[in-house]
Design an enzyme around this catalytic site. Sequence first.
Site, short mmCIF file in Angstrom:
data_model
loop_
_atom_site.label_atom_id
_atom_site.label_comp_id
_atom_site.label_asym_id
_atom_site.label_seq_id
_atom_site.Cartn_x
_atom_site.Cartn_y
_atom_site.Cartn_z
N PRO A 161 0.80 -1.24 0.00
CA PRO A 161 0.00 0.00 0.00
C PRO A 161 0.83 1.28 0.00
O PRO A 161 0.83 2.05 0.96
CB PRO A 161 -0.81 -0.13 1.27
CG PRO A 161 0.09 -0.90 2.19
CD PRO A 161 0.85 -1.87 1.32
N CYS A 162 1.53 1.54 -1.10
CA CYS A 162 2.37 2.75 -1.15
C CYS A 162 1.51 4.01 -1.15
O CYS A 162 2.01 5.10 -0.87
CB CYS A 162 3.29 2.71 -2.36
SG CYS A 162 2.47 2.41 -3.92
#
Length: 258
Positions: A161-162
């Site tokens: 989940p950047c």
Amino acid sequence: MATGEDDLARVARMLAELAPGPVDLTGRLFAQWCTVGSPVGEVYVASTDRGVCYLRTGESVGGDDQRFLEQLRDRLGRPARRAARPPAGVAPALRSGRPGRLPLDLRGLSDFERAVLEATARIPVGETRPYRWVAERIARPTAVRAVASALGRNPVPLLIPCHRVTRANGDIGGYVFGGQVKERLLRLEDVNVDEVNDLAGEHVYFLGSDTTNIVCFPTCHHARRITEPHRQGFRTIAQARRAGYRPCKHCKPAELAA
DNA sequence: ACGCAGGCTCGCT
DNA sequence: GAGCGAGCCTGCG
């Protein structure tokens, strides 16, 4: 473009690796890909026998299968076949925002890049962390910009989940699929983007409770439970410490204890 | 006081 | 060894 020779060499190497035991040849030789629904529309997902190795939104490739396959080839350097379904666990991971124990194939990345992605994977749904936080977590506290570069090359966005890594000044920051998609993802996870912006406008980047004397990032689940009369805002962790607060053990707003 | 654009710098590839 | 930013900081208007 890879030549026929490259492919043959690759096949030879792979066959050599196969020697030890009985395996599914096709699964080893070919990656597979398909599309699957996500919170931001259909996404293309590719995987090897070791796990998911590449993901793009349909939007980012203009819904063009060939464009996705070109990008996949650059990343992977081996052929891919279309599959009817994504590997088990992919759809739930996308739906929940939690990759959990979903196998990922991150071969081909540097140790630094893998470390960045592993740290990023630990950011809970609905919370955000600054780039600096990721840098601290991997013991490279000054490599903030390199962290950003590594996230920019994240082969499996959404699963790693950047989009939960944002700028220290409260701005949302950049994103492979554009800042608007990043913001949409955060809102879908119930991040109060507007409140974060309002706080940043007052130069408040940390929230504490005067009942517990603990400071958090504003998006930390614990910070969100602080009731209004007890909420204290801080610009820096140093300032919070001077006021007698200690960093939250969940969101770890400061690595360096003191 | 505040928002903004430009310049700068720093690790990594 | 040079180039490259999904950032950061400062000074200006």
